[in-house]
Motif scaffolding. Structure first.
Motif, short mmCIF file in Angstrom:
data_model
loop_
_atom_site.label_atom_id
_atom_site.label_comp_id
_atom_site.label_asym_id
_atom_site.label_seq_id
_atom_site.Cartn_x
_atom_site.Cartn_y
_atom_site.Cartn_z
N CYS A 26 0.84 -1.21 0.00
CA CYS A 26 0.00 0.00 0.00
C CYS A 26 0.87 1.25 0.00
CB CYS A 26 -0.93 0.00 1.21
SG CYS A 26 -2.21 -1.25 1.12
N ILE A 29 2.46 1.73 -3.46
CA ILE A 29 1.49 2.23 -4.44
C ILE A 29 1.18 3.70 -4.18
CG2 ILE A 29 -0.91 2.02 -5.19
CD1 ILE A 29 -0.53 -1.05 -4.69
N GLU A 30 1.08 4.08 -2.92
CA GLU A 30 0.75 5.46 -2.58
C GLU A 30 1.91 6.42 -2.86
OE1 GLU A 30 -0.43 8.12 1.35
OE2 GLU A 30 -0.42 5.93 1.47
N LYS A 32 4.96 5.62 -4.45
CA LYS A 32 5.71 5.24 -5.66
C LYS A 32 7.13 4.79 -5.35
CE LYS A 32 2.15 6.73 -7.90
NZ LYS A 32 1.09 6.69 -6.94
N VAL A 48 4.02 -7.81 -4.87
CA VAL A 48 3.27 -6.73 -5.50
C VAL A 48 3.21 -6.84 -7.03
CG1 VAL A 48 5.09 -5.00 -5.82
CG2 VAL A 48 2.80 -4.27 -5.20
N LEU A 52 0.12 -5.79 -9.64
CA LEU A 52 0.22 -4.78 -10.70
C LEU A 52 -0.21 -5.36 -12.04
CD1 LEU A 52 3.64 -3.23 -9.66
CD2 LEU A 52 1.39 -2.22 -9.39
N ALA A 75 -5.69 2.53 -1.64
CA ALA A 75 -4.56 2.00 -2.41
C ALA A 75 -5.06 1.29 -3.67
CB ALA A 75 -3.74 1.04 -1.55
N GLU A 78 -6.02 4.02 -6.15
CA GLU A 78 -4.80 4.63 -6.71
C GLU A 78 -4.15 3.69 -7.72
OE1 GLU A 78 -1.51 7.42 -6.88
OE2 GLU A 78 -3.52 7.62 -6.07
N LEU A 79 -4.12 2.43 -7.40
CA LEU A 79 -3.51 1.43 -8.28
C LEU A 79 -4.23 1.37 -9.62
CD1 LEU A 79 -1.54 -0.94 -8.75
CD2 LEU A 79 -3.20 -2.40 -7.62
N VAL A 83 -1.68 4.15 -11.48
CA VAL A 83 -0.55 3.27 -11.74
C VAL A 83 -0.81 2.39 -12.97
CG1 VAL A 83 0.89 1.43 -10.80
CG2 VAL A 83 0.13 3.28 -9.32
N THR A 95 8.86 -3.03 -10.86
CA THR A 95 9.57 -2.44 -9.73
C THR A 95 11.07 -2.50 -9.95
OG1 THR A 95 9.54 -4.53 -8.53
CG2 THR A 95 7.77 -2.99 -8.06
N LEU A 115 8.50 2.09 -8.21
CA LEU A 115 7.81 1.73 -9.44
C LEU A 115 8.59 2.33 -10.60
CD1 LEU A 115 4.13 2.30 -8.31
CD2 LEU A 115 5.34 0.14 -8.49
#
Length: 175
Positions: A26, A29-30, A32, A48, A52, A75, A78-79, A83, A95, A115
């Protein structure tokens, strides 16, 4: 013996490990990018990256599967909103782990996990800036062109005051 145990247990119980990885995912993702130990970064990457991949296809089922891992609706939003569109054309390797040295207190090997598509410095798909270094030949050629281009303008400005001065001189002689 550790026969057949293929992942790092990180010295935690299963519930503690799943909570740790969920919270780290989380945060990744928040924000980066996050700083952590190398062992946790490698475990987080394995955790993760499949999420993704699921986020690339925005369906209700994929959202529910990702939510079951992350347990954080902000999260997940946002993803899927920011993302996923950026990683849509990438086939994996979302990543990057960069080792950053050793921690002061316990000398743990630390790393930065980020990321890939959100780093402007390393992103190869970003638009390239023009190089600011120029060779001597090109700068002298440009200066010469600028002097040639400005030369007629300077002559025109010089001629106008002379003509006005001549007119004013003629007026004085006539009087």
């Amino acid at each position: 013996m550790r026969h057949g145990k293929k992942f790092n247990h990180l010295g935690r119980t299963a519930s503690h490990r799943s909570a740790l990885l969920s919270n780290m995912a989380c945060s990744l993702i928040e924000h980066k990018r996050i700083n952590t130990t190398v062992a946790k970064a490698k475990a987080l990457r394995v955790y993760v990256e499949p999420l993704l991949t699921k986020a690339k296809e925005d369906t209700t089922h994929n959202r529910r599967v990702v939510f079951s891992y992350l347990q954080n609706k902000f999260a997940v939003a946002e993803l899927f909103r920011t993302v996923a569109p950026k990683i849509a054309e990438r086939n994996g390797g979302y990543t990057r782990i960069i080792k950053t040295g050793f921690r002061q207190g316990d000398a743990a090997d630390t790393a930065l996990i980020e990321l890939v598509d959100f780093n402007e410095l390393y992103n190869p798909n970003a638009e390239e800036k023009k190089a600011t270094r120029r060779s001597r030949r090109s700068t002298t050629a440009k200066k010469a062109e600028a002097v040639v281009a400005e030369a007629p303008k300077a002559e025109e400005k010089v001629e106008e005051p002379k003509a006005e001065a001549a007119d004013s001189a003629e007026e004085k002689t006539e009087e």
